[in-house]
Write a protein that holds these residues in place. Structure first.
Motif, PDB file in Angstrom:
ATOM      1  N   GLY A 294      -9.027 -30.596  29.216  1.00  0.00           N
ATOM      2  CA  GLY A 294      -9.599 -29.556  29.630  1.00  0.00           C
ATOM      3  C   GLY A 294      -9.006 -28.213  29.288  1.00  0.00           C
ATOM      4  O   GLY A 294      -9.512 -27.337  28.919  1.00  0.00           O
ATOM      5  N   ALA A 295      -7.687 -28.242  29.463  1.00  0.00           N
ATOM      6  CA  ALA A 295      -6.857 -26.956  28.960  1.00  0.00           C
ATOM      7  C   ALA A 295      -7.185 -26.407  27.703  1.00  0.00           C
ATOM      8  O   ALA A 295      -7.494 -25.636  27.147  1.00  0.00           O
ATOM      9  N   THR A 296      -7.181 -27.561  26.765  1.00  0.00           N
ATOM     10  CA  THR A 296      -7.371 -27.266  25.309  1.00  0.00           C
ATOM     11  C   THR A 296      -8.805 -26.634  25.160  1.00  0.00           C
ATOM     12  O   THR A 296      -9.160 -26.005  24.261  1.00  0.00           O
ATOM     13  N   ALA A 297      -9.745 -27.484  25.894  1.00  0.00           N
ATOM     14  CA  ALA A 297     -10.966 -26.758  25.730  1.00  0.00           C
ATOM     15  C   ALA A 297     -11.288 -25.387  26.165  1.00  0.00           C
ATOM     16  O   ALA A 297     -11.987 -24.526  25.621  1.00  0.00           O
ATOM     17  N   GLY A 298     -10.407 -25.099  27.077  1.00  0.00           N
ATOM     18  CA  GLY A 298     -10.378 -23.754  27.741  1.00  0.00           C
ATOM     19  C   GLY A 298      -9.817 -22.539  26.652  1.00  0.00           C
ATOM     20  O   GLY A 298     -10.128 -21.552  26.592  1.00  0.00           O
ATOM     21  N   LEU A 299      -8.686 -23.139  25.953  1.00  0.00           N
ATOM     22  CA  LEU A 299      -8.301 -22.291  24.782  1.00  0.00           C
ATOM     23  C   LEU A 299      -9.265 -22.140  23.602  1.00  0.00           C
ATOM     24  O   LEU A 299      -9.093 -20.887  23.320  1.00  0.00           O
ATOM     25  N   LEU A 300     -10.064 -23.097  23.629  1.00  0.00           N
ATOM     26  CA  LEU A 300     -11.108 -22.963  22.455  1.00  0.00           C
ATOM     27  C   LEU A 300     -11.908 -22.011  22.828  1.00  0.00           C
ATOM     28  O   LEU A 300     -12.642 -21.058  22.030  1.00  0.00           O
ATOM     29  N   LEU A 301     -12.507 -21.924  24.326  1.00  0.00           N
ATOM     30  CA  LEU A 301     -13.595 -20.972  24.562  1.00  0.00           C
ATOM     31  C   LEU A 301     -13.000 -19.557  25.027  1.00  0.00           C
ATOM     32  O   LEU A 301     -13.641 -18.389  24.853  1.00  0.00           O
ATOM     33  N   LEU A 302     -11.584 -19.406  25.524  1.00  0.00           N
ATOM     34  CA  LEU A 302     -11.347 -18.082  26.157  1.00  0.00           C
ATOM     35  C   LEU A 302      -9.808 -17.916  25.520  1.00  0.00           C
ATOM     36  O   LEU A 302      -9.187 -16.928  25.874  1.00  0.00           O
ATOM     37  N   GLY A 303      -9.444 -18.678  24.376  1.00  0.00           N
ATOM     38  CA  GLY A 303      -8.207 -18.472  23.680  1.00  0.00           C
ATOM     39  C   GLY A 303      -7.908 -17.013  23.090  1.00  0.00           C
ATOM     40  O   GLY A 303      -6.805 -16.775  22.742  1.00  0.00           O
ATOM     41  N   HIS A 304      -9.020 -16.251  22.977  1.00  0.00           N
ATOM     42  CA  HIS A 304      -8.802 -14.909  22.327  1.00  0.00           C
ATOM     43  C   HIS A 304      -8.076 -13.988  23.161  1.00  0.00           C
ATOM     44  O   HIS A 304      -7.558 -12.962  22.899  1.00  0.00           O
ATOM     45  N   SER A 305      -8.033 -14.318  24.512  1.00  0.00           N
ATOM     46  CA  SER A 305      -7.366 -13.630  25.664  1.00  0.00           C
ATOM     47  C   SER A 305      -5.953 -14.053  25.774  1.00  0.00           C
ATOM     48  O   SER A 305      -5.907 -15.251  26.026  1.00  0.00           O
ATOM     49  N   VAL A 306      -5.032 -13.239  25.831  1.00  0.00           N
ATOM     50  CA  VAL A 306      -3.711 -13.728  26.094  1.00  0.00           C
ATOM     51  C   VAL A 306      -3.426 -14.099  27.632  1.00  0.00           C
ATOM     52  O   VAL A 306      -2.906 -15.229  27.732  1.00  0.00           O
ATOM     53  N   LEU A 307      -4.295 -13.467  28.575  1.00  0.00           N
ATOM     54  CA  LEU A 307      -3.970 -14.092  29.916  1.00  0.00           C
ATOM     55  C   LEU A 307      -4.481 -15.412  30.137  1.00  0.00           C
ATOM     56  O   LEU A 307      -3.958 -16.303  30.716  1.00  0.00           O
ATOM     57  N   ALA A 308      -5.692 -15.543  29.590  1.00  0.00           N
ATOM     58  CA  ALA A 308      -6.364 -17.024  29.470  1.00  0.00           C
ATOM     59  C   ALA A 308      -5.611 -18.151  28.988  1.00  0.00           C
ATOM     60  O   ALA A 308      -5.490 -18.968  29.376  1.00  0.00           O
ATOM     61  N   ALA A 309      -4.980 -17.560  27.914  1.00  0.00           N
ATOM     62  CA  ALA A 309      -4.306 -18.484  26.823  1.00  0.00           C
ATOM     63  C   ALA A 309      -3.076 -18.842  27.673  1.00  0.00           C
ATOM     64  O   ALA A 309      -2.603 -20.021  27.759  1.00  0.00           O
ATOM     65  N   GLY A 310      -2.612 -17.890  28.419  1.00  0.00           N
ATOM     66  CA  GLY A 310      -1.026 -18.190  29.140  1.00  0.00           C
ATOM     67  C   GLY A 310      -1.537 -18.951  30.478  1.00  0.00           C
ATOM     68  O   GLY A 310      -0.684 -19.991  30.866  1.00  0.00           O
ATOM     69  N   LEU A 311      -2.725 -18.903  31.123  1.00  0.00           N
ATOM     70  CA  LEU A 311      -3.353 -19.895  31.985  1.00  0.00           C
ATOM     71  C   LEU A 311      -3.465 -21.422  31.477  1.00  0.00           C
ATOM     72  O   LEU A 311      -2.907 -22.363  32.317  1.00  0.00           O
ATOM     73  N   PHE A 312      -3.915 -21.449  30.457  1.00  0.00           N
ATOM     74  CA  PHE A 312      -4.386 -22.772  30.120  1.00  0.00           C
ATOM     75  C   PHE A 312      -3.076 -23.505  29.569  1.00  0.00           C
ATOM     76  O   PHE A 312      -3.037 -24.577  29.687  1.00  0.00           O
ATOM     77  N   MET A 313      -2.101 -22.730  29.194  1.00  0.00           N
ATOM     78  CA  MET A 313      -0.929 -23.170  28.487  1.00  0.00           C
ATOM     79  C   MET A 313      -0.154 -23.610  29.448  1.00  0.00           C
ATOM     80  O   MET A 313       0.611 -24.547  29.574  1.00  0.00           O
ATOM     81  N   ALA A 314      -0.089 -22.941  30.953  1.00  0.00           N
ATOM     82  CA  ALA A 314       0.715 -23.361  31.965  1.00  0.00           C
ATOM     83  C   ALA A 314       0.113 -24.627  32.506  1.00  0.00           C
ATOM     84  O   ALA A 314       0.806 -25.681  32.973  1.00  0.00           O
ATOM     85  N   VAL A 315      -1.092 -24.740  32.598  1.00  0.00           N
ATOM     86  CA  VAL A 315      -1.794 -25.975  33.210  1.00  0.00           C
ATOM     87  C   VAL A 315      -1.228 -27.342  32.116  1.00  0.00           C
ATOM     88  O   VAL A 315      -0.978 -28.240  32.735  1.00  0.00           O
ATOM     89  N   TRP A 316      -1.497 -27.102  30.900  1.00  0.00           N
ATOM     90  CA  TRP A 316      -1.018 -27.907  29.893  1.00  0.00           C
ATOM     91  C   TRP A 316       0.324 -28.416  30.132  1.00  0.00           C
ATOM     92  O   TRP A 316       0.718 -29.684  29.882  1.00  0.00           O
ATOM     93  N   GLY A 317       1.273 -27.353  30.153  1.00  0.00           N
ATOM     94  CA  GLY A 317       2.596 -27.687  30.304  1.00  0.00           C
ATOM     95  C   GLY A 317       3.070 -28.408  31.406  1.00  0.00           C
ATOM     96  O   GLY A 317       3.970 -29.309  31.470  1.00  0.00           O
ATOM     97  N   ALA A 318       2.554 -28.259  32.598  1.00  0.00           N
ATOM     98  CA  ALA A 318       2.676 -28.823  33.872  1.00  0.00           C
ATOM     99  C   ALA A 318       2.364 -30.252  33.864  1.00  0.00           C
ATOM    100  O   ALA A 318       2.898 -30.950  34.098  1.00  0.00           O
ATOM    101  N   MET A 319       1.308 -30.586  33.125  1.00  0.00           N
ATOM    102  CA  MET A 319       0.706 -32.135  32.963  1.00  0.00           C
ATOM    103  C   MET A 319       1.288 -32.730  31.934  1.00  0.00           C
ATOM    104  O   MET A 319       1.717 -33.862  32.013  1.00  0.00           O
ATOM    105  N   ASN A 320       2.044 -32.038  31.017  1.00  0.00           N
ATOM    106  CA  ASN A 320       2.620 -32.630  29.699  1.00  0.00           C
ATOM    107  C   ASN A 320       3.968 -33.450  30.141  1.00  0.00           C
ATOM    108  O   ASN A 320       4.272 -34.317  29.658  1.00  0.00           O
ATOM    109  N   THR A 321       4.499 -32.848  31.339  1.00  0.00           N
ATOM    110  CA  THR A 321       5.946 -33.464  31.752  1.00  0.00           C
ATOM    111  C   THR A 321       5.546 -34.569  32.729  1.00  0.00           C
ATOM    112  O   THR A 321       6.583 -35.523  32.858  1.00  0.00           O
ATOM    113  N   MET A 322       4.460 -34.524  33.367  1.00  0.00           N
ATOM    114  CA  MET A 322       3.930 -35.713  34.052  1.00  0.00           C
ATOM    115  C   MET A 322       3.422 -36.701  33.216  1.00  0.00           C
ATOM    116  O   MET A 322       3.528 -37.930  33.555  1.00  0.00           O
TER     117      MET A 322
END
Length: 393
Positions: free
Chosen positions: A285-313
């Motif tokens: 879902g976070a990757t899909a979010g990056l595809l749709l809204l990744g042109h925004s630094v703020l949105a990219a940061g949000l989706f990368m944070a979500v991805w990173g939190a799940m990555n360690t779990m």
């Protein structure tokens, strides 16, 4: 020192393994944050340089399948020490590489270390702590992954921009040397248990529930690393960040991993079936979010944070599943899991690189989302991937 199972000695050993995990993750995935300067320095394309991750994955697959057989009756403590020594030598080779070929040799050696260490890691953790503490110990060990994710990539990209990418690899060597000594001091003696060779692996593969879980885990990691390997080109080309912003975003992704590590130690226990689909669901879902809204630094940061939190779990969820569903053959199960994971990382890097060079980085991210959707369709409620009478039908 004998393996007495005393808590203090065991937890010291778990911490030593956590540092080794941090160094392994940092060593394996530094090319992600240094992809562009490494490609320029070696005279290769970004897609070709991405194969530095693929080659380590290939040798990790081979090592993970062979290590339990090759190690035979060797004490597992000294096998882990040897794997760490391989990592140290690999870093020296990569840092000093005069050309692309030597770089690939160094990365192949790292792959042997990765495959050998991870194939034994969960089985060793199961011997260091009581069964009820295994998820907690796994979360602590994978805390090293959170540390590496938080600091290796952003610091690597930042220092690489100042001192050059070679200096970043040189900087890891003294830390790995200290870790090598810590292993010798902290790890208890771990005599080899009953032999777990190719026949044990084949026996696990005959179990339908284990085979299904293994395929699902492969697709999950394939989805994750089709995206993660080429995150820097996406951020540069689509989001339009400079090196400083790139470093900040990678730091944000990594720091979010500490939240995932805390959640893993607190909430992963008992039945893991409902959790198996979470990595693909959240990270896809976070990757899909990056595809749709990744042109925004703020949105990219949000989706990368979500991805990173799940990555360690992610790893804790699947390795807990393995410890519960291959508890009669943990080394064989560990070998198969690591081989599956590394094969997926390898294929993710290869396919992602081809999509990047042949079409665009957006196509690479779309491929990641498609794989995540396949995972969700395969796992469903996860009950058919558990060691139970229902799963054996």
């Amino acid at each position: 020192m004998e393996d007495t199972g005393e808590p203090r000695a065991a937890w010291d050993a778990v911490l030593s393994m956590a540092l080794c995990v941090a160094m392994l993750i940092a060593s394996e995935f530094l090319p992600v944050s240094l992809l562009t300067p490494m490609a320029e320095g070696l005279g290769a394309s970004e897609g070709e340089t991405g194969q530095a991750i693929s080659i380590s994955g290939l040798f990790a697959v081979l090592a993970s399948l062979l290590v339990t057989t090759a190690a035979g009756t060797l004490n597992r403590k000294w096998v882990l020490v040897a794997m760490t020594a391989f990592m140290l030598f690999s870093l020296v080779l990569v840092a000093a590489a005069p050309n692309f070929a030597v770089l690939m040799i160094g990365r192949a050696l790292l792959g042997i270390c990765i495959g050998g260490f991870w194939a034994l890691a969960t089985a060793v953790i199961m011997r260091l702590v009581p069964e009820s503490d295994v998820p907690k110990a796994l979360a602590l060990m994978y805390g090293g992954q959170a540390i590496a994710a938080a600091f290796a990539a952003p610091i690597g990209s930042y220092l690489g921009g100042i001192f050059g990418w070679r200096a970043v690899f040189w900087a890891l060597t003294p830390i790995v040397a200290v870790n090598l000594v810590w292993h010798v001091v902290a790890l208890p003696s771990l005599p080899a248990g009953p032999r777990q060779d190719v026949r044990a692996m084949l026996g696990l593969l005959k179990r339908r529930y284990f085979r299904r879980g293994l395929i699902a885990s492969m697709l999950s990691w394939g989805s994750a690393f089709t995206m993660f390997t080429y995150l820097r080109p996406f951020l540069e080309q689509v989001t339009g960040v400079d090196v400083a912003t790139l470093s900040f975003l990678l730091l944000l992704l990594g720091c979010a991993g500490f939240l995932g590590t805390w959640a893993a130690g607190r909430f992963i226990k008992g039945n893991v079936a409902p959790l198996l689909k979470l990595p693909a669901l959240v990270m896809g879902g976070a990757t899909a979010g990056l595809l749709l809204l990744g042109h925004s630094v703020l949105a990219a940061g949000l989706f990368m944070a979500v991805w990173g939190a799940m990555n360690t779990m992610f790893s804790v969820i699947w390795m807990t599943w393995m410890s519960q569903n291959a508890d009669d053959a943990p080394e064989a199960g560990g070998s198969l899991m690591v081989a599956a994971i590394q094969a997926s990382i390898l294929l993710g890097a290869v396919v992602g690189g081809l999509l990047l060079d042949g079409i665009s980085v957006r196509a690479t991210f779309l491929g990641s989302v498609v794989l995540a959707a396949l995972v969700l369709a395969l796992i469903r409620d996860g009950k058919h991937m558990l060691k139970s009478k229902g799963a054996l039908r």
